[in-house]
Write a protein that holds these residues in place. Sequence first.
Motif, PDB file in Angstrom:
ATOM      1  N   THR A  26       0.852  -1.173   0.000  1.00 29.28           N
ATOM      2  CA  THR A  26       0.000   0.000   0.000  1.00 29.28           C
ATOM      3  C   THR A  26       0.894   1.230   0.000  1.00 29.28           C
ATOM      4  O   THR A  26       1.747   1.361   0.861  1.00 29.28           O
ATOM      5  N   VAL A  27       0.717   2.081  -0.972  1.00 27.28           N
ATOM      6  CA  VAL A  27       1.446   3.332  -1.006  1.00 27.28           C
ATOM      7  C   VAL A  27       0.420   4.436  -1.167  1.00 27.28           C
ATOM      8  O   VAL A  27      -0.370   4.431  -2.104  1.00 27.28           O
ATOM      9  N   SER A  28       0.406   5.352  -0.210  1.00 26.11           N
ATOM     10  CA  SER A  28      -0.521   6.463  -0.291  1.00 26.11           C
ATOM     11  C   SER A  28       0.139   7.687   0.313  1.00 26.11           C
ATOM     12  O   SER A  28       0.972   7.580   1.187  1.00 26.11           O
ATOM     13  N   ALA A  29      -0.215   8.839  -0.174  1.00 23.82           N
ATOM     14  CA  ALA A  29       0.319  10.094   0.371  1.00 23.82           C
ATOM     15  C   ALA A  29      -0.787  10.753   1.185  1.00 23.82           C
ATOM     16  O   ALA A  29      -1.948  10.748   0.795  1.00 23.82           O
ATOM     17  N   GLY A  33      -1.259  16.406  10.778  1.00 20.20           N
ATOM     18  CA  GLY A  33      -0.791  17.652  11.380  1.00 20.20           C
ATOM     19  C   GLY A  33       0.101  18.400  10.403  1.00 20.20           C
ATOM     20  O   GLY A  33      -0.304  18.671   9.269  1.00 20.20           O
ATOM     21  N   ASP A  34       1.320  18.683  10.819  1.00 19.88           N
ATOM     22  CA  ASP A  34       2.265  19.416   9.970  1.00 19.88           C
ATOM     23  C   ASP A  34       3.084  18.504   9.065  1.00 19.88           C
ATOM     24  O   ASP A  34       3.930  18.977   8.302  1.00 19.88           O
ATOM     25  N   TYR A  35       2.862  17.198   9.149  1.00 25.42           N
ATOM     26  CA  TYR A  35       3.648  16.216   8.405  1.00 25.42           C
ATOM     27  C   TYR A  35       2.954  15.773   7.130  1.00 25.42           C
ATOM     28  O   TYR A  35       1.738  15.620   7.091  1.00 25.42           O
ATOM     29  N   THR A  36       3.747  15.526   6.101  1.00 28.12           N
ATOM     30  CA  THR A  36       3.293  14.817   4.907  1.00 28.12           C
ATOM     31  C   THR A  36       3.990  13.471   4.967  1.00 28.12           C
ATOM     32  O   THR A  36       5.165  13.388   5.345  1.00 28.12           O
ATOM     33  N   TYR A  37       3.264  12.415   4.629  1.00 29.61           N
ATOM     34  CA  TYR A  37       3.854  11.084   4.750  1.00 29.61           C
ATOM     35  C   TYR A  37       3.271  10.142   3.713  1.00 29.61           C
ATOM     36  O   TYR A  37       2.276  10.432   3.055  1.00 29.61           O
ATOM     37  N   LYS A  38       3.946   8.991   3.585  1.00 26.42           N
ATOM     38  CA  LYS A  38       3.409   7.920   2.754  1.00 26.42           C
ATOM     39  C   LYS A  38       3.486   6.629   3.553  1.00 26.42           C
ATOM     40  O   LYS A  38       4.337   6.477   4.439  1.00 26.42           O
ATOM     41  N   VAL A  39       2.571   5.719   3.255  1.00 24.93           N
ATOM     42  CA  VAL A  39       2.547   4.410   3.890  1.00 24.93           C
ATOM     43  C   VAL A  39       2.919   3.389   2.824  1.00 24.93           C
ATOM     44  O   VAL A  39       2.365   3.394   1.728  1.00 24.93           O
ATOM     45  N   SER A  40       3.878   2.559   3.159  1.00 29.42           N
ATOM     46  CA  SER A  40       4.296   1.495   2.249  1.00 29.42           C
ATOM     47  C   SER A  40       4.601   0.262   3.079  1.00 29.42           C
ATOM     48  O   SER A  40       5.368   0.338   4.046  1.00 29.42           O
ATOM     49  N   ASN A  41       3.995  -0.844   2.725  1.00 29.39           N
ATOM     50  CA  ASN A  41       4.194  -2.109   3.453  1.00 29.39           C
ATOM     51  C   ASN A  41       3.956  -1.954   4.955  1.00 29.39           C
ATOM     52  O   ASN A  41       4.681  -2.508   5.774  1.00 29.39           O
ATOM     53  N   GLY A  42       2.954  -1.170   5.318  1.00 27.10           N
ATOM     54  CA  GLY A  42       2.579  -1.021   6.714  1.00 27.10           C
ATOM     55  C   GLY A  42       3.513  -0.146   7.531  1.00 27.10           C
ATOM     56  O   GLY A  42       3.474  -0.179   8.757  1.00 27.10           O
ATOM     57  N   GLY A  48       7.567  15.131   4.160  1.00 29.34           N
ATOM     58  CA  GLY A  48       7.604  16.583   4.183  1.00 29.34           C
ATOM     59  C   GLY A  48       7.095  17.122   5.505  1.00 29.34           C
ATOM     60  O   GLY A  48       6.510  16.397   6.312  1.00 29.34           O
ATOM     61  N   PHE A  49       7.327  18.415   5.689  1.00 28.34           N
ATOM     62  CA  PHE A  49       6.922  19.083   6.923  1.00 28.34           C
ATOM     63  C   PHE A  49       6.642  20.542   6.600  1.00 28.34           C
ATOM     64  O   PHE A  49       7.297  21.134   5.741  1.00 28.34           O
ATOM     65  N   ASP A  50       5.691  21.124   7.302  1.00 18.99           N
ATOM     66  CA  ASP A  50       5.333  22.526   7.110  1.00 18.99           C
ATOM     67  C   ASP A  50       6.500  23.412   7.539  1.00 18.99           C
ATOM     68  O   ASP A  50       6.828  23.489   8.729  1.00 18.99           O
ATOM     69  N   ASP A  51       7.143  24.078   6.592  1.00 21.23           N
ATOM     70  CA  ASP A  51       8.352  24.847   6.902  1.00 21.23           C
ATOM     71  C   ASP A  51       8.082  26.147   7.656  1.00 21.23           C
ATOM     72  O   ASP A  51       9.016  26.856   8.004  1.00 21.23           O
TER      73      ASP A  51
END
Length: 174
Positions: A26-29, A33-42, A48-51
């Motif tokens: 599973t890969v999703s963006a 909160g202030d974080y950007t993330y992706k999930v891969s293989n659980g 990324g982060f809000d600068d």
Amino acid sequence: MKNKFTAILVALCFCITSVNFTGLLTVSAATYGDYTYKVSNGEVTITGFDDSVSGAITIPAEINGYPVTAIDKDAFYGCDSLESIEIPNSVKIIGEGAFRYCYALTSVTISNGVTTIGEEAFEECSSLENIQIPDSVTSIGQWAFYNTAYYDDETNWADGVLYIGNHLIKADRD
């Protein structure tokens, strides 16, 4: 015989296309909160982060039930108002340039789960003088701490060699 083979082939193709492979990878963006993330293989990778965020942050050990295991390349690049960062035990990898150009960063606490600090991970964090690296770290990339306050303080060097704790950071050649 030919019709039987064709029927089996069609049935096999139908079965393959009916299988749900999303549980395997599973890969999703997304944002948390202030974080950007992706999930891969659980597992979660912070991408990324809000600068505009300032002050002290503690990276979460998990997001939406998934462990945070990596900080991606350039994830916090240019977050020049961050002052201190705590990285939890769940994180194994700090990617290349992950915190590059975080000028106000003075302190980083890396917990015992981290094994890899990528090239230029903290490069140009010119205020960074307090760095804790656990013995779990087995790989530190080139220039990982270049132009930090710690790196630039000549009293931290002995005979052309710079250590942070037990970790060799740089050895000058004559």
